[in-house]
Write a protein that holds these residues in place. Structure first.
Motif, short mmCIF file in Angstrom:
data_model
loop_
_atom_site.label_atom_id
_atom_site.label_comp_id
_atom_site.label_asym_id
_atom_site.label_seq_id
_atom_site.Cartn_x
_atom_site.Cartn_y
_atom_site.Cartn_z
N ASP A 59 6.23 7.41 -2.08
CA ASP A 59 5.76 6.03 -2.00
C ASP A 59 6.93 5.06 -1.81
OD1 ASP A 59 3.15 6.77 -2.27
OD2 ASP A 59 2.97 6.26 -4.39
N LEU A 60 8.02 5.31 -2.53
CA LEU A 60 9.19 4.44 -2.41
C LEU A 60 9.78 4.51 -1.00
CD1 LEU A 60 10.88 5.16 -5.85
CD2 LEU A 60 9.95 2.96 -5.11
N PHE A 61 9.87 5.73 -0.45
CA PHE A 61 10.37 5.88 0.91
C PHE A 61 9.45 5.19 1.92
CE2 PHE A 61 13.11 9.61 -0.35
CZ PHE A 61 14.30 9.05 0.09
N GLU A 62 8.14 5.33 1.71
CA GLU A 62 7.18 4.71 2.62
C GLU A 62 7.36 3.19 2.64
OE1 GLU A 62 5.13 4.93 5.39
OE2 GLU A 62 3.86 6.38 4.35
N LEU A 63 7.47 2.60 1.46
CA LEU A 63 7.66 1.15 1.38
C LEU A 63 8.97 0.72 2.03
CD1 LEU A 63 6.50 -0.09 -2.16
CD2 LEU A 63 5.66 -0.83 0.06
N SER A 64 10.04 1.47 1.77
CA SER A 64 11.34 1.08 2.32
C SER A 64 11.34 1.19 3.84
CB SER A 64 12.45 1.94 1.72
OG SER A 64 12.32 3.29 2.10
N ARG A 65 10.68 2.23 4.39
CA ARG A 65 10.62 2.38 5.85
C ARG A 65 9.86 1.22 6.49
NH1 ARG A 65 10.02 8.12 4.75
NH2 ARG A 65 7.76 7.84 4.61
N ILE A 66 8.74 0.84 5.87
CA ILE A 66 7.94 -0.25 6.43
C ILE A 66 8.69 -1.57 6.35
CG2 ILE A 66 5.80 -1.57 6.18
CD1 ILE A 66 4.48 1.01 5.15
N GLU A 67 9.31 -1.83 5.19
CA GLU A 67 10.03 -3.09 5.02
C GLU A 67 11.24 -3.17 5.95
OE1 GLU A 67 10.90 -3.50 0.89
OE2 GLU A 67 8.82 -3.96 0.35
N VAL A 171 -1.46 -8.57 -7.54
CA VAL A 171 -1.90 -7.17 -7.52
C VAL A 171 -1.31 -6.36 -6.37
CG1 VAL A 171 -4.03 -7.54 -8.79
CG2 VAL A 171 -4.03 -7.80 -6.30
N PHE A 172 -0.85 -7.03 -5.31
CA PHE A 172 -0.28 -6.31 -4.17
C PHE A 172 1.24 -6.21 -4.24
CE2 PHE A 172 -4.38 -7.88 -2.58
CZ PHE A 172 -4.95 -6.68 -2.15
N GLU A 173 1.83 -6.64 -5.36
CA GLU A 173 3.28 -6.54 -5.52
C GLU A 173 3.66 -5.14 -6.00
OE1 GLU A 173 4.65 -9.50 -8.22
OE2 GLU A 173 3.82 -11.18 -7.07
N PRO A 174 4.81 -4.62 -5.55
CA PRO A 174 5.25 -3.30 -6.03
C PRO A 174 5.43 -3.28 -7.54
CG PRO A 174 6.55 -3.98 -4.12
CD PRO A 174 5.73 -5.17 -4.54
N PHE A 175 4.96 -2.21 -8.17
CA PHE A 175 5.09 -1.93 -9.60
C PHE A 175 4.26 -2.84 -10.49
CE2 PHE A 175 9.10 -0.30 -7.81
CZ PHE A 175 8.97 1.02 -8.20
N ALA A 191 0.56 -2.06 -3.06
CA ALA A 191 1.69 -2.58 -2.28
C ALA A 191 1.81 -1.81 -0.96
CB ALA A 191 2.98 -2.46 -3.08
N ILE A 192 1.62 -0.49 -1.02
CA ILE A 192 1.68 0.32 0.19
C ILE A 192 0.50 -0.01 1.11
CG2 ILE A 192 1.41 2.70 1.04
CD1 ILE A 192 3.16 3.56 -1.33
#
Length: 224
Positions: A59-67, A171-175, A191-192
């Motif tokens: 999930d962390l990698f997915e978010l970082s790739r998109i951002e 609610v859509f913020e990470p963590f 968030a994802i």
């Protein structure tokens, strides 16, 4: 910005520490346990926590790739009826154990969305997983989709505790976990969902609901 960064780092530290602590305790229990059946049970539990940690890292990698703008996904015609059916089926046993009823209102004749099927299924999976997690025994989870002009709009709804007015913007913020700590939730799912939907040129929002949570998102319809 610094406050947000500190909050995200604190959430990350918490969500990494929890499974790592469990892994350490289970490893110690396996080492000390003489009974073979209990050793096997501890080993299965250890594997479950490893998979949980893998999912968090994915999930962390997915978010970082998109951002970072790395969203060069192939888009194609996606039939929502089939994708929703597959996603809901994945939770059949969990919902059966809780006595949760499901409703799917997605017509087979609905125009296709223009999306990456794998990423769109990730969005649906996260939303249905959230709905099932927060719905009490004998509650209801529903998924609906409809065409609205040149867009396809999807709704996932549950009969859980809902989301308070003070939390709706976060609610859509990470963590961020609505309602405080939620066992088994890292606070990355929504968030994802937002990152994937917006990368498709769509939007996602929390709709008004008299009971439970009601999340809607829209995506472009497929070109002719």
């Amino acid at each position: 910005a610094d406050a947000v960064r500190r909050e995200v780092l604190a959430g990350l530290a918490h969500d990494l520490r929890t499974p790592l602590t469990s892994l350490r305790l289970l490893a110690e229990a396996i080492e000390a346990e003489a009974n073979e059946d209990r050793r096997r049970r501890y080993a299965r539990q250890l594997s479950t926590h490893v998979r949980s940690l893998d999912c968090l890292i994915d999930d962390l990698f997915e978010l970082s790739r998109i951002e970072a703008g790395n969203v060069d996904w192939p888009l194609e015609h996606v039939r929502l009826h089939e994708l929703v059916e597959e996603t809901v089926d994945a939770f059949e046993s969990t919902m059966a154990m809780k006595g949760i009823e499901t409703q799917m209102r997605v017509s087979a004749s609905l125009p296709p969305a223009w999306a990456n099927p794998e990423k769109l299924q990730r969005v649906l999976f996260n939303l249905v997983q959230n709905a099932v997690r927060h719905t009490p025994p004998h509650g209801l989870v529903s998924v609906a989709a409809e065409a609205k002009g040149a867009r396809i709009e999807v709704e996932v709804r549950d009969t859980g505790e809902g989301i308070g007015a003070s939390e709706r913007e976060r609610v859509f913020e990470p963590f961020y976990r609505a309602g405080g700590e939620t066992p088994g939730a890292a606070g990355l799912g929504l968030a994802i969902c937002r990152a994937i939907v917006e990368a498709h040129g769509g939007s996602i929002w929390l709709a008004e609901s008299s009971r439970g949570a009601r999340i809607r998102f829209s995506l472009p319809s497929a070109p002719p």
